[in-house]
Structures are given as structure tokens and as C-alpha cells.
Scaffold this motif. Structure first.
Motif, PDB file in Angstrom:
ATOM      1  N   GLU A   1       0.650  -1.363  -0.216  1.00 24.81           N
ATOM      2  CA  GLU A   1      -0.117  -0.006  -0.059  1.00 24.81           C
ATOM      3  C   GLU A   1       0.964   1.080  -0.028  1.00 24.81           C
ATOM      4  O   GLU A   1       0.386   2.342  -0.540  1.00 24.81           O
ATOM      5  N   ILE A   2       2.089   1.143   0.824  1.00 20.23           N
ATOM      6  CA  ILE A   2       3.014   2.413   0.575  1.00 20.23           C
ATOM      7  C   ILE A   2       3.272   2.785  -0.638  1.00 20.23           C
ATOM      8  O   ILE A   2       3.433   4.016  -1.074  1.00 20.23           O
ATOM      9  N   GLY A   3       3.785   1.977  -1.589  1.00 19.17           N
ATOM     10  CA  GLY A   3       3.787   2.264  -2.981  1.00 19.17           C
ATOM     11  C   GLY A   3       2.739   3.052  -3.691  1.00 19.17           C
ATOM     12  O   GLY A   3       3.062   4.044  -4.390  1.00 19.17           O
ATOM     13  N   VAL A   4       1.640   2.464  -3.433  1.00 15.74           N
ATOM     14  CA  VAL A   4       0.445   3.290  -3.784  1.00 15.74           C
ATOM     15  C   VAL A   4       0.364   4.734  -3.383  1.00 15.74           C
ATOM     16  O   VAL A   4       0.095   5.747  -4.153  1.00 15.74           O
ATOM     17  N   VAL A   5       0.508   4.860  -2.067  1.00 23.89           N
ATOM     18  CA  VAL A   5       0.395   6.245  -1.276  1.00 23.89           C
ATOM     19  C   VAL A   5       1.367   6.859  -1.786  1.00 23.89           C
ATOM     20  O   VAL A   5       1.334   8.352  -2.034  1.00 23.89           O
ATOM     21  N   ARG A   6       2.796   6.627  -2.151  1.00 28.06           N
ATOM     22  CA  ARG A   6       3.954   7.389  -2.468  1.00 28.06           C
ATOM     23  C   ARG A   6       3.597   8.020  -4.019  1.00 28.06           C
ATOM     24  O   ARG A   6       3.757   9.321  -4.135  1.00 28.06           O
ATOM     25  N   THR A   7       2.857   7.316  -4.706  1.00 27.05           N
ATOM     26  CA  THR A   7       2.233   7.744  -5.876  1.00 27.05           C
ATOM     27  C   THR A   7       1.511   9.041  -5.744  1.00 27.05           C
ATOM     28  O   THR A   7       1.232  10.107  -6.448  1.00 27.05           O
ATOM     29  N   GLU A   8       0.475   8.714  -4.920  1.00 26.20           N
ATOM     30  CA  GLU A   8      -0.667   9.766  -4.621  1.00 26.20           C
ATOM     31  C   GLU A   8       0.108  11.000  -3.826  1.00 26.20           C
ATOM     32  O   GLU A   8      -0.416  12.066  -4.131  1.00 26.20           O
ATOM     33  N   VAL A   9       1.061  10.804  -3.117  1.00 26.55           N
ATOM     34  CA  VAL A   9       1.934  12.000  -2.508  1.00 26.55           C
ATOM     35  C   VAL A   9       2.433  12.574  -3.513  1.00 26.55           C
ATOM     36  O   VAL A   9       2.586  13.955  -3.373  1.00 26.55           O
ATOM     37  N   GLY A  10       2.970  12.156  -4.657  1.00 25.81           N
ATOM     38  CA  GLY A  10       3.409  12.831  -5.545  1.00 25.81           C
ATOM     39  C   GLY A  10       2.163  13.878  -6.086  1.00 25.81           C
ATOM     40  O   GLY A  10       2.786  15.306  -6.663  1.00 25.81           O
ATOM     41  N   GLY A  11       1.063  13.231  -6.440  1.00 27.74           N
ATOM     42  CA  GLY A  11       0.302  14.079  -6.966  1.00 27.74           C
ATOM     43  C   GLY A  11      -0.242  15.247  -5.833  1.00 27.74           C
ATOM     44  O   GLY A  11      -0.571  16.510  -6.328  1.00 27.74           O
TER      45      GLY A  11
END
Length: 190
Positions: free
Chosen positions: A121-131
Motif C-alpha cells: 500500500e505504501i507504494g500506492v501512497v507514494r504515487t498519490e503523495v507525488g500528486g
């Protein structure tokens, strides 16, 4: 009268004079002895009073010692009860330790399982954090504008507060005038 008789009379008169002198001295000695006896009686009375006070003090001391003995006995009983309570607490703590160790082991297993799933899930969150970082840049600009508006609002609030203080002063003056007017009317009615 013969010379012998006169000598005896003279000797008797001398003896009477000596007896009077001795009697006066004995009277003075008796007065001194009586005064000393009076002082001695007074000293004995003072001594008896002191002894009575000492007896009372000793009785109070004995009572105090008895009270202390009772308190010490109570403290000993309290210490014994505390020792029993400590022993009971040690037993309870030992049981709780065992339970906690078992719970901690179970929690560790659960946490390792959750950690594995969270890594994905952290990987997905990192992508969202960039946005979100991009969106934050826009929000920062909006915040600057809001800060400018906030400064204007603060100045307006300051002006309102000073106006309110002036109005409060005016209201206080009106109240004072009203009270004076009421007193004046009351004085006129009387």
C-alpha cells in the motif's frame, strides 16, 4: 548590810543584767530561727509543688508513651498488612507478565503480517503523495492570498474593538447621567 551581802547583791545584779543580755540575744536567735523555719516551710511547700508538677508531668509522659506504643503497634500491623499486599501484588504482577508476554507475541505476529500488506500500500501512497505535492503548491498560493485577506480582517477587527471601547465609554457616561437624572427627579419629588 555587810560587804559580803552587798557583793552578793552586786554579783546577782550583774548576773541578772547578763541574763537579760543573754535573754535578748536568745530572743534574736529565736526570731532568726523562726524566720529560717518559715523560709524552710516555704521551700518545702515549693518543693512539694514542684514534686507534684513532676508527678503530673511523669503521668502525662507515661500516657504519651502508652499512646506511642499503641501507634507503633498500629504501624506494625499496617506494615504487616502492606507486606501481605505487596506479596499479593507480586503474584498478580507475575501472572500479568506471563499474560502480557503471550499477548505481545501474538501482536508481533499480527504486526508482521500487517507490515507486509502495508508495504504494498505504501507504494500506492507514494504515487498519490507525488500528486498531492503538486496540489500543495497551488494551495500555498491560495494561503498567501488568504493571509493578505486575514491581515485586512485583523485591521478591521482592531478598528471595531476601538469603536466598541468608545461606545462602552459613552454607555457608561449615559448610565451615569441616567443615575444622576433619577436622583435629581427623586429629589424634586420629595
Amino acid at each position: 548590810m555587810s560587804t559580803n551581802t552587798e557583793a552578793r547583791i552586786s554579783l546577782l545584779e550583774q548576773d541578772v543584767a547578763d541574763l537579760r543580755t543573754w535573754s535578748l540575744e536568745q530572743s534574736k536567735v529565736s526570731v532568726a530561727i523562726l524566720a529560717a523555719l518559715g523560709d524552710l516551710r516555704k521551700g518545702q511547700e515549693d518543693l512539694q509543688k514542684s514534686q507534684e508538677e513532676l508527678r503530673k508531668g511523669q503521668e502525662e509522659l507515661w500516657k504519651g508513651q502508652e499512646g506511642l506504643r499503641n501507634e507503633v503497634g498500629g504501624l506494625r500491623e499496617g506494615q504487616e498488612a502492606l507486606r501481605k499486599d505487596q506479596e499479593g501484588l507480586r503474584n498478580e504482577v507475575g501472572g500479568l507478565r506471563d499474560e502480557l508476554h503471550a499477548e505481545v507475541r501474538a501482536l508481533r505476529k499480527d504486526l508482521y503480517t500487517e507490515a507486509r500488506s502495508l508495504r504494498g500500500e505504501i507504494g500506492v501512497v507514494r504515487t498519490e503523495v507525488g500528486g498531492l505535492r503538486n496540489e500543495i503548491g497551488g494551495v500555498k498560493e491560495e494561503i498567501k492570498e488568504i493571509r493578505g485577506d486575514l491581515g485586512a480582517v485583523k485591521r478591521s477587527v482592531g478598528n471595531l474593538e476601538s469603536s466598541m471601547k468608545r461606545v462602552e465609554g459613552d454607555v457608561a457616561e449615559v448610565k451615569a447621567g441616567h443615575i444622576e437624572l433619577r436622583n435629581l427627579v427623586a429629589g424634586m419629588i420629595r
